[in-house]
Structure formats: C-alpha cells, structure tokens
Write a protein that holds these residues in place. Structure first.
Motif, PDB file in Angstrom:
ATOM      1  N   TYR A  93       6.260  85.616  67.180  1.00 19.96           N
ATOM      2  CA  TYR A  93       6.481  85.018  65.871  1.00 19.96           C
ATOM      3  C   TYR A  93       6.399  86.083  64.780  1.00 19.96           C
ATOM      4  O   TYR A  93       5.779  87.133  64.948  1.00 19.96           O
ATOM      5  N   CYS A  95       5.797  86.691  60.441  1.00 20.89           N
ATOM      6  CA  CYS A  95       5.430  86.258  59.093  1.00 20.89           C
ATOM      7  C   CYS A  95       5.753  87.380  58.108  1.00 20.89           C
ATOM      8  O   CYS A  95       5.716  88.561  58.463  1.00 20.89           O
ATOM      9  N   THR A 134       2.000  85.692  48.887  1.00 19.83           N
ATOM     10  CA  THR A 134       1.945  84.538  49.784  1.00 19.83           C
ATOM     11  C   THR A 134       2.613  84.869  51.119  1.00 19.83           C
ATOM     12  O   THR A 134       3.709  85.427  51.151  1.00 19.83           O
ATOM     13  N   TRP A 135       1.940  84.512  52.214  1.00 19.00           N
ATOM     14  CA  TRP A 135       2.532  84.664  53.544  1.00 19.00           C
ATOM     15  C   TRP A 135       3.496  83.512  53.806  1.00 19.00           C
ATOM     16  O   TRP A 135       3.190  82.351  53.525  1.00 19.00           O
ATOM     17  N   TYR A 136       4.667  83.860  54.364  1.00 19.24           N
ATOM     18  CA  TYR A 136       5.682  82.868  54.728  1.00 19.24           C
ATOM     19  C   TYR A 136       5.947  82.954  56.226  1.00 19.24           C
ATOM     20  O   TYR A 136       6.069  84.035  56.787  1.00 19.24           O
ATOM     21  N   SER A 182      -0.019  82.451  67.404  1.00 16.36           N
ATOM     22  CA  SER A 182       0.202  81.203  66.670  1.00 16.36           C
ATOM     23  C   SER A 182       1.643  81.068  66.206  1.00 16.36           C
ATOM     24  O   SER A 182       2.205  81.996  65.615  1.00 16.36           O
ATOM     25  N   THR A 184       2.241  78.392  64.224  1.00 18.33           N
ATOM     26  CA  THR A 184       2.090  77.459  63.106  1.00 18.33           C
ATOM     27  C   THR A 184       1.385  78.061  61.895  1.00 18.33           C
ATOM     28  O   THR A 184       1.580  77.583  60.780  1.00 18.33           O
ATOM     29  N   VAL A 185       0.576  79.081  62.097  1.00 20.93           N
ATOM     30  CA  VAL A 185      -0.213  79.658  61.005  1.00 20.93           C
ATOM     31  C   VAL A 185      -0.023  81.169  60.987  1.00 20.93           C
ATOM     32  O   VAL A 185      -0.123  81.824  62.037  1.00 20.93           O
ATOM     33  N   CYS A 186       0.241  81.737  59.795  1.00 20.15           N
ATOM     34  CA  CYS A 186       0.337  83.194  59.678  1.00 20.15           C
ATOM     35  C   CYS A 186      -1.055  83.796  59.767  1.00 20.15           C
ATOM     36  O   CYS A 186      -1.995  83.336  59.109  1.00 20.15           O
ATOM     37  N   GLU A 187      -1.187  84.840  60.567  1.00 19.39           N
ATOM     38  CA  GLU A 187      -2.488  85.442  60.824  1.00 19.39           C
ATOM     39  C   GLU A 187      -2.680  86.755  60.079  1.00 19.39           C
ATOM     40  O   GLU A 187      -3.690  87.420  60.256  1.00 19.39           O
TER      41      GLU A 187
END
Length: 345
Positions: A93, A95, A134-136, A182, A184-187
């Motif tokens: 993934y 981000c 902001t992380w996208y 993940s 679903t969530v940016c780490e």
C-alpha cells in the motif's frame, strides 16, 4: 683497518642479526597481505533508498492575453525504492503527504498568489484541494517494473486583480510511504524515515507576472446639437472617459492623438465633407491643460499625457471636451473626429 674491524665483531651476534631481519619482513608482509585480503573480501552493506526521477521545478509565465485565466502547472516523474538486500521492490500500500505553504509570495509582501495542490502516487491521490501536513491513502501500490508514477498539479485560480510585476514562488515537500501491514490506515510518521520503502520529494514552482496594462474601454464625447448662428456664443462642453487596468504600483501614461484634422499647435477639428468645426480635449474640468501626445507615446511621463499608477483594478480617467466660444459655425451637418488613445507603461 678492515681486518681489525671484522675481528672485533662477535660472529654469533652478527649471524643472529642477519637471520632475524628477513623474518621480520616476512611477518610484516604476511600480516599486511592478510589485512588486504580481509578488506577485499568483506561484503559491503546494502543501502536502502527511494529515488525520484522527473520534473521537480517548473515556471508559469503569464501574458497580457492569458492573465485573466486560471493557470496550472503539472510536474511528473517516477518513484522507485531499493530494499536492504539491494534489490528494488514495493510494499502493498502507498500513502502520501504534501507539506506546503499557500499562498505564493512575490516582490511585495502585501500581495500574494493563492494556489491549490493535487498530488498522486500510483492510484493514491490527495484529491483536487489537498491540505498541508495530511496523510492521504492508503491506496494499493501500483507500479510498472517497480516504478511508481508521481504527479503534482499546482492550480492558481483566475486572479481578481493584476498583481505587482515579478516572480511569485513557493515550495512543496511530498512524502511517499509504502507500507505492508495496513490497507486502511496510513502508518507514516512526521518525517521521511519510515523504512526502506519511504522518502520525500522536494518541489519548487514559480509564477511570473509581467508588466501589464489594459485599455479596458473608452467613452465617446458627444457635444449634442448646436443652436447658435454664425459663431459659438458660449462654450459647449462634454465629457468622455478612458478606462485602464494595470499592475498594482505600475506607472503609466495615457496619451490622446491629435485626431485627423488638428491645426498644428492649435485646435483639433471635427469634419463633415470639406467643412470643419474646432474643438479641444483637456485633462481637467477647468479645461486649462490640453491632453495630447506631446512628449511622445513611446515613454511614460510625456507632458501631453496623463499619468497613472496602477491599482490592479479598473481606473477611470475623464476626458474633458470643449467647443470654444467664438468659433465659426460651419454649414449644418453631423461632424466627427477620431482620436487614438495610447497607454504607455
């Protein structure tokens, strides 16, 4: 002398000394050789790194023709990461996080140029109006031969005023973080040291505003009907207007041509066939200073012109016309003239 010197030496000591010296050299040579072999055959540690290849800076230059339009810059490139093993690879993934400061600043701190940011890495995107810091994502990592496409778009809306001439500059740092765990969530953390599959790209972009002046419109001068007979009994006055729009703080001059029939050093004249009607154009309501092109139209500050300083918005300058008292009245008819308006900046 030679024989005496040799006899005084101890032969046993002499022999021991001569045999020990080659042994010392041999030991030193073997030691240095083993060190060299160790250095040559010690494996070098692999270095993990992500690299960006592509456009990281760009400039948009406005013109008088396009200044009223929205202006967009698009910067593209590719992103590839090398793991600790030395091989290129990806994680599942991706981000992204843009960090920037809007608006752009220019030569005058009081005037700035706003912009919006859209960033995309593979299929991960910020959308059309990103928020700084902001992380996208995360989005599924999409690559070709381990290369991920990175696109950054800077969009400046149509300006409402003509800003001071000069270069408006800003910068942006785009963090790219691939992650395996993940979807679903940016780490990602606060920096770019989030593992072998992360890093950042530094961008700069410029918008250049040239010197601009528009002659927005002109309003005709209509003296109406003249009811006098023989000569003009009293002044006939009428006004027109010139509307300009120039850069904030831009100095300029407006010149009026002589028309088609002016008497040298004297009145302008309207014409109907072979007949003329004298008139004049002035800079102020008192109608004292003639408005013409004295001093030339190729430079600002000519004595015949009217000076202006741009505000970035429309500015209206009144043109004061007069048919003076005592002028001979020509035969009845419609009389006209054409005067060229020139704005020099």
């Amino acid at each position: 002398m030679k024989k005496l010197s040799v006899n005084n030496l101890n032969s046993r000591s002499f022999n021991t000394s001569t045999r020990t010296r080659p042994l010392n050299y041999l030991l030193s040579f073997l030691f240095l050789t083993s060190c060299l072999i160790f250095l040559l055959f010690t494996p070098k540690q692999a270095h993990a790194a992500c690299t960006y290849t592509g456009t990281s800076s760009s400039t948009y230059t406005y013109t008088a023709a396009n200044y009223g339009n929205a202006a967009t810059l698009t910067l593209t490139g590719t992103w590839r990461c090398r793991g600790t093993s030395g091989s290129y690879g990806t994680s599942a993934y991706t981000c992204i996080k843009p960090v920037f400061s809007s608006p752009m600043t220019g030569p005058n701190a009081s005037y700035t140029l706003p912009y919006t940011v859209t960033a995309t890495a593979g299929v991960t995107t910020t959308g059309s109006n990103a928020t700084t810091g902001t992380w996208y994502g995360p989005g599924t990592t999409t690559v070709s031969n381990n290369y991920m496409t990175i696109t950054l778009t800077i969009a400046v809306p149509a300006p409402s005023t003509i800003l001071p001439a000069g270069t408006y500059t800003s910068s942006l740092k785009l963090y790219v973080d691939m992650q395996a765990a993940s979807g679903t969530v940016c780490e990602g953390g606060t920096g770019d040291n989030n593992g072998w599959d992360s890093g950042s790209i530094d961008y700069t972009f410029n918008y250049v505003v040239p010197g601009i002046c528009y002659l927005t419109s002109v309003t005709d001068i209509d003296f109406g009907n003249i009811a006098d007979a023989g000569v003009i009994d009293s002044n006939y006055d009428a006004n027109g207007a010139v509307v300009t729009r120039c850069n904030v703080n831009r100095s300029y001059s407006i010149y009026l041509g002589d028309g088609n029939n002016r008497i040298t050093g004297g009145n302008r004249r309207m014409v109907n066939g072979s007949n003329y009607l004298a008139y004049q154009l002035y800079k102020e309501s008192a109608r004292t200073n003639i408005w013409d092109s004295t001093g030339g139209v190729t430079a600002t500050g000519g004595s015949g012109g009217v000076a202006g300083t741009g505000t970035g918005s429309n500015q209206t300058f009144t043109v004061y016309g007069r048919i003076p008292q005592g002028v001979s009245i020509p035969p009845p008819g419609s009389y006209s003239d054409t005067v060229v308006v020139t704005v020099t900046y």
